[in-house]
Design an enzyme around this catalytic site. Sequence first.
Site, PDB file in Angstrom:
ATOM      1  N   ARG A 155      -7.477  -0.476   1.079  1.00  0.00           N
ATOM      2  CA  ARG A 155      -8.002  -1.727   0.513  1.00  0.00           C
ATOM      3  C   ARG A 155      -8.408  -1.533  -0.945  1.00  0.00           C
ATOM      4  O   ARG A 155      -8.340  -2.468  -1.752  1.00  0.00           O
ATOM      5  CB  ARG A 155      -9.162  -2.240   1.386  1.00  0.00           C
ATOM      6  N   LYS A 210       0.861  -1.192   0.000  1.00  0.00           N
ATOM      7  CA  LYS A 210       0.000   0.000   0.000  1.00  0.00           C
ATOM      8  C   LYS A 210       0.890   1.232   0.000  1.00  0.00           C
ATOM      9  O   LYS A 210       1.714   1.419   0.898  1.00  0.00           O
ATOM     10  CB  LYS A 210      -0.901   0.000   1.239  1.00  0.00           C
ATOM     11  N   LYS A 225      -9.972  12.994   8.189  1.00  0.00           N
ATOM     12  CA  LYS A 225      -9.465  12.638   9.520  1.00  0.00           C
ATOM     13  C   LYS A 225      -9.405  13.876  10.400  1.00  0.00           C
ATOM     14  O   LYS A 225      -9.267  14.995   9.898  1.00  0.00           O
ATOM     15  CB  LYS A 225      -8.043  12.064   9.392  1.00  0.00           C
ATOM     16  N   GLU A 252      -9.297   3.645   2.301  1.00  0.00           N
ATOM     17  CA  GLU A 252      -8.804   3.739   0.921  1.00  0.00           C
ATOM     18  C   GLU A 252      -7.750   2.703   0.570  1.00  0.00           C
ATOM     19  O   GLU A 252      -7.589   2.330  -0.588  1.00  0.00           O
ATOM     20  CB  GLU A 252      -8.259   5.148   0.665  1.00  0.00           C
ATOM     21  N   ASP A 295       1.780   6.463   5.447  1.00  0.00           N
ATOM     22  CA  ASP A 295       0.763   5.522   4.982  1.00  0.00           C
ATOM     23  C   ASP A 295       1.200   4.827   3.677  1.00  0.00           C
ATOM     24  O   ASP A 295       0.452   4.040   3.116  1.00  0.00           O
ATOM     25  CB  ASP A 295      -0.577   6.253   4.796  1.00  0.00           C
ATOM     26  N   ASP A 347     -12.041   7.124   3.836  1.00  0.00           N
ATOM     27  CA  ASP A 347     -10.816   6.887   4.607  1.00  0.00           C
ATOM     28  C   ASP A 347     -10.420   5.410   4.621  1.00  0.00           C
ATOM     29  O   ASP A 347      -9.342   5.052   5.063  1.00  0.00           O
ATOM     30  CB  ASP A 347     -11.019   7.415   6.041  1.00  0.00           C
TER      31      ASP A 347
HETATM   32  N1  BES Z   1      -4.069   4.612   6.968  1.00  0.00           N
HETATM   33  C1  BES Z   1      -5.187   4.351   7.786  1.00  0.00           C
HETATM   34  C2  BES Z   1      -4.874   3.358   8.915  1.00  0.00           C
HETATM   35  C3  BES Z   1      -3.876   3.811   9.952  1.00  0.00           C
HETATM   36  C4  BES Z   1      -4.302   4.399  11.111  1.00  0.00           C
HETATM   37  C5  BES Z   1      -2.534   3.595   9.767  1.00  0.00           C
HETATM   38  C6  BES Z   1      -3.396   4.805  12.070  1.00  0.00           C
HETATM   39  C7  BES Z   1      -1.618   3.997  10.721  1.00  0.00           C
HETATM   40  C8  BES Z   1      -2.048   4.592  11.874  1.00  0.00           C
HETATM   41  C9  BES Z   1      -6.316   3.781   6.948  1.00  0.00           C
HETATM   42  O1  BES Z   1      -6.384   4.230   5.657  1.00  0.00           O
HETATM   43  C10 BES Z   1      -7.593   4.176   7.613  1.00  0.00           C
HETATM   44  O2  BES Z   1      -7.853   5.333   7.668  1.00  0.00           O
HETATM   45  N2  BES Z   1      -8.356   3.194   8.086  1.00  0.00           N
HETATM   46  C11 BES Z   1      -9.578   3.459   8.741  1.00  0.00           C
HETATM   47  C12 BES Z   1     -10.600   2.458   8.259  1.00  0.00           C
HETATM   48  C13 BES Z   1     -11.993   2.766   8.684  1.00  0.00           C
HETATM   49  C14 BES Z   1     -12.490   4.026   7.996  1.00  0.00           C
HETATM   50  C15 BES Z   1     -12.877   1.602   8.334  1.00  0.00           C
HETATM   51  C16 BES Z   1      -9.350   3.314  10.245  1.00  0.00           C
HETATM   52  O3  BES Z   1      -8.561   2.453  10.642  1.00  0.00           O
HETATM   53  O4  BES Z   1      -9.913   4.115  10.990  1.00  0.00           O
HETATM   54 ZN    ZN Z   2      -4.644   4.866   4.808  1.00  0.00          ZN
HETATM   55 MN    MN Z   3      -7.474   6.027   5.468  1.00  0.00          MN
END
Ligand code: BES
Ligand code: ZN
Ligand code: MN
Length: 507
Positions: free
Chosen positions: A358, A272, A284, A356, A295, A354
Amino acid sequence: MKISFVKPGLPSKGAVVVTAFDNRKLSAGAAEADEACGGAITRAMANSRFKGGKGQILEIAAPANVDVSRILVMGLGALKDIGDLDVEALGGRAVARLNASGEGQATLLLDPIGEARDAGRDAALAALGAHLRSYRFDKYRTKEKPEQKPTLKGFTVASAAHTAAKKAFAELEAIASGVFATRDIVSEPPNVIYPESFVERAKELTKLGIEIDVLGEKEMKKLGMGALLGVGQGSTRESQLLVMRWNGAGKPKAKGKAKPAKADQPVMVVGKGVTFDTGGISIKPAGGMEDMKWDMGGAGVVIGLMRALAARKAKANVVGICGLVENMPDGNAQRPGDVVTSMSGQTIEIINTDAEGRLVLADALWYGQETYKPKAIVDLATLTGAIIISLGHEHAGLFSNDDGLSEQLTTAGSSVGEKLWRLPLGEAYDKQINCQVADMKNTGNRSAGSITAAQFLQRFIQKGTPWAHLDIAGVTWSNEDKPSVPKGATAFGVRLLDRWIAAEHEK
Ligand code: BES
Ligand code: ZN
Ligand code: MN
């Protein structure tokens, strides 16, 4: 910091680093140093809490009767408990301590540690720890005072097995060059590293014999990669799909068959590469958002792994793929409610922009399978915050459709200090991403967020292909120093996958 290997013997300048075991038992080198300085080590031990325990350090500045500037005694604990990672940590801890003390040169006197261990390899492992810990990302700091900078310029390991050590270290140094490449690119700010500049860095790898292909938005659109492209559409930076190939086992021969012979099928590693994740329209909160520069950590591991494999001329065919996008809110950004069509033909309703990563991986995985018919797939992604809730910063999450592959990766990880913990997959979780409007939605409900993310990815894995997904959100960046990993970008995954490929795909 320069690493070298020499014959055993006390140095004539700089610090001497020696080892001790539980109950203040000195190694032969430590005993020699103790005698040379009139018993200073014995006296210092008697007057301190130093017991020779694992990780303990005793420092003696300006000892009498000898030319060395200081003596560092490093505790190794009980002989029977000493493993590779302890020897590596010894080198790392010594470097950190000497830099704090302002030392310029150091020589580690490393006697054979017990009879079961290989002395040459141990000398190389200690050097590896020293080398890995000396890493620093300081290119944007223009005003550091001399006393804030590391002082150690040279680290020498003195061992009777110095010739073997030097040879063993050459291979480890190749792997470390991959680790450093990953740490470098992951540490860069997001105005410097974006999809196209990421690709430019990867192009440096062609010098090592890696072949590179790049797909831009036009090519991806033609292939129908609506999932990846949807994420990038709010950014002024063009999305990229980067493919790196290392054919260390020989170029696969075209035999006119649709599917190549098993031996010719490459291993595929997919990362990713969200060079910045604002969350998009599902934006966010501001606090800590700067962390989302890393990321692209999964893609960063892929680039470093490819470098490591090429640098040590690994006898394996490996394809590395990075899905590179920037996730931004904008008038043209993807909306919650949008439906996108992935390259696989499956449609996805966007519930949360968010989620994204996947979406990016869905198309990168599918493209890789269609193009290379890999014999095994590992993807790495800073995919979910939920994995940090489950496992903290100790283990990365492992999800897989194959028990053998899971075992192999877990074993490789524990031998290099990159620990994995397997979580389940299953139909009941998969149901969470069923959708009324499209084939699936991009988020589940509030429960088991890391698992539903993995279920989403599994819908893009073709039948019969062993696949593992590593959720590295909790381990890609460290806020504390570890023996051979200074705080910051860790490159977690590079050593693990290098070891896995060496153990399972170079036979
Ligand atoms: N990049 C984030 C996940 C992340 C969070 C990585 C904190 C490192 C530290 C990912 O894209 C994300 O935002 N995931 C969301 C998914 C949710 C919207 C289902 C999450 O984990 O809140
Ligand atoms: Zn992300
Ligand atoms: Mn995200």
